[in-house]
Design an enzyme around this catalytic site. Sequence first.
Site, PDB file in Angstrom:
ATOM      1  N   GLU A   1      20.369  36.705  57.990  1.00  6.77           N
ATOM      2  CA  GLU A   1      20.154  35.378  58.599  1.00  6.77           C
ATOM      3  C   GLU A   1      20.629  35.280  60.051  1.00  6.77           C
ATOM      4  O   GLU A   1      21.717  34.776  60.338  1.00  6.77           O
ATOM      5  CB  GLU A   1      20.828  34.295  57.756  1.00  6.77           C
ATOM      6  CG  GLU A   1      20.313  34.238  56.336  1.00  6.77           C
ATOM      7  CD  GLU A   1      20.793  33.015  55.579  1.00  6.77           C
ATOM      8  OE1 GLU A   1      21.675  32.298  56.070  1.00  6.77           O
ATOM      9  OE2 GLU A   1      20.268  32.779  54.480  1.00  6.77           O
TER      10      GLU A   1
ATOM     11  N   GLU B   1      17.601  35.883  48.644  1.00  9.40           N
ATOM     12  CA  GLU B   1      18.476  34.798  48.171  1.00  9.40           C
ATOM     13  C   GLU B   1      17.615  33.613  47.778  1.00  9.40           C
ATOM     14  O   GLU B   1      16.638  33.297  48.454  1.00  9.40           O
ATOM     15  CB  GLU B   1      19.444  34.309  49.269  1.00  9.40           C
ATOM     16  CG  GLU B   1      20.564  35.259  49.599  1.00  9.40           C
ATOM     17  CD  GLU B   1      21.510  34.718  50.675  1.00  9.40           C
ATOM     18  OE1 GLU B   1      21.625  33.492  50.849  1.00  9.40           O
ATOM     19  OE2 GLU B   1      22.126  35.559  51.352  1.00  9.40           O
TER      20      GLU B   1
HETATM   21  C1  PNW Z   1      22.983  31.409  53.159  1.00  8.64           C
HETATM   22  N1  PNW Z   1      22.115  25.929  56.575  1.00  8.64           N
HETATM   23  O1  PNW Z   1      23.538  30.659  54.166  1.00  8.64           O
HETATM   24  C2  PNW Z   1      23.859  32.637  53.187  1.00  8.64           C
HETATM   25  O2  PNW Z   1      23.179  33.839  53.316  1.00  8.64           O
HETATM   26  C3  PNW Z   1      24.885  32.673  52.113  1.00  8.64           C
HETATM   27  O3  PNW Z   1      25.964  33.418  52.562  1.00  8.64           O
HETATM   28  C4  PNW Z   1      25.257  31.254  51.713  1.00  8.64           C
HETATM   29  O4  PNW Z   1      26.334  31.207  50.833  1.00  8.64           O
HETATM   30  C5  PNW Z   1      24.025  30.635  51.103  1.00  8.64           C
HETATM   31  O5  PNW Z   1      22.929  30.665  52.012  1.00  8.64           O
HETATM   32  C6  PNW Z   1      24.226  29.201  50.656  1.00  8.64           C
HETATM   33  O6  PNW Z   1      24.565  28.402  51.729  1.00  8.64           O
HETATM   34  C7  PNW Z   1      23.118  29.490  54.700  1.00  8.64           C
HETATM   35  O7  PNW Z   1      22.995  25.112  56.810  1.00  8.64           O
HETATM   36  C8  PNW Z   1      24.095  28.565  55.018  1.00  8.64           C
HETATM   37  O8  PNW Z   1      20.900  25.697  56.850  1.00  8.64           O
HETATM   38  C9  PNW Z   1      23.751  27.391  55.642  1.00  8.64           C
HETATM   39  C10 PNW Z   1      22.438  27.156  55.949  1.00  8.64           C
HETATM   40  C11 PNW Z   1      21.448  28.075  55.632  1.00  8.64           C
HETATM   41  C12 PNW Z   1      21.803  29.245  55.015  1.00  8.64           C
END
Ligand code: PNW
Length: 485
Positions: free
Chosen positions: A203, A391
């Site tokens: 990401e 994911e």
């Molecule tokens: C992903 N947003 O993160 C990550 O790859 C993981 O580590 C995380 O735990 C999971 O999604 C759940 O959050 C994100 O705010 C965190 O848009 C935040 C965002 C998107 C992805």
Amino acid sequence: MRNITRRLFGKTVAASAATAFAGVSLPELAFGQPQPQTSAPQLQFTKGFLWGCATASYQIEGGAKDDGRGPSLWDNFSHTPGKTHEGDTGDIADDSYHLYKEDAKLLKALGVGGYRMSMSWSRVFPTGAGTPNPKGLDYYSRVVDELMANNITPYITLFHWDTPAGLPGGWQSRDTSKAFADYAAYVTKHLGDRVKHWMTTNEFVCFTDLGYSIGQFAPGMKLPAAQVNQVRHHGILAHGLAVQAIRANTPAGTQVGLAENATVFVPVVETKEHIEATRKATREGNAPFLTALMEGKYIDAYLEHEGANAPKVEAGDMAAISSKLDFIGLNVYTPQFVRADDSKQGYTVVPYPTSQPKMASPWILRAPECIYWAVRNVCDLWKPQGIFITENGCSSDDVINSAGRIEDIDRVMYLRNHLTHLHRAAAEGYPVKGYFLWSLMDNFEWADGYSKRFGIHYVDFKTLKRTPKLSAQWYKEVIANNTVV
Ligand code: PNW
């Protein structure tokens, strides 16, 4: 819609008829007399489809100072007052550094074929570069052996945001991209005999924009646009150089990709004009990241938008960045909705109505069609060889009830609906190879600390006890039947 041959179309229709509408023939629909369920499974995935779970090093490992691990930007950030929920840190997390054998048992009990995990760069290179720490690599070697002894295929992400704090300037420095390639070379040289599936980065937007522009994630900076664009460039350059390093250090047949949360655009109505607008939005909305990887350039719309703030690109960068990949991993949680319009851009992103249903994290919508469009948009635009969902999952307000159970029916609903829409993509012929559920267990949810639970195993963060939730029971059935249940 991708080009579909008559044969594929025929197969797709047959597959849909045999799966999505199994047990319901046209005369029955006409006469309203559904027959009793046959044993024919509905929404069946193809044989060999890979089911897995995903986690990330800083979120589960703990052992922050064990065996010579150096600090990462997330150690520093989480230890800075006010940055995470109630000052939570990953110092202990799920203590998977010590409990990895127990975690392999959880995976085994689910029946997964694969486990997507990440490695802590600063365990292997405590300052990010220079002399490696053999004990760090040994840990991952033991985890890999444990997984393989349980017939679970490791899928390793080299970088899931825990940048070594010892690298001067972090992602503001081009040297970090080069250090990442050296780390990738070292790790894959040593584990590439057993590990055949690698992801470079996780990401881009979360370790670039969220860390250096919004400041919500480590290192918590709010830089001006030109510097943020340079950080983004160093992120994708790191990916590209690492792809080359992995290829140079692993045997033929090793699969290389990345895990990317490309913004998912969903047409407001499935008509040609909105679908075309959605495709344009996908290309432009992901211009600094996936679009650059797939097209080997920054597209005009991005360069025009950024003007003098556009990233500085050196000779050879774009060739490295667009190194051929064996698969694209998509992390899918939530969509943006697009409508075609007569503006110069040709589309608008429609704001969410206030009544739009959400999960426990307010950014996760209940809009499961996003997983179908995530796959379709990327495949229609760039025709990758393979797609993994690296994911997909959600947070829920989980509680242990008086019977000792965690009945996370809302998570089961979210996951079941997403798989239903993923099945649609697979049935239409898109090359979906596997699915990793986020997450195996509750863990350190970044700035939200331990306040948001994404696991299908409940973790008591005082005792570290793992307890399967209803969603774990559900997922086990999905895997055993290779079908949405
Ligand atoms: C992903 N947003 O993160 C990550 O790859 C993981 O580590 C995380 O735990 C999971 O999604 C759940 O959050 C994100 O705010 C965190 O848009 C935040 C965002 C998107 C992805």
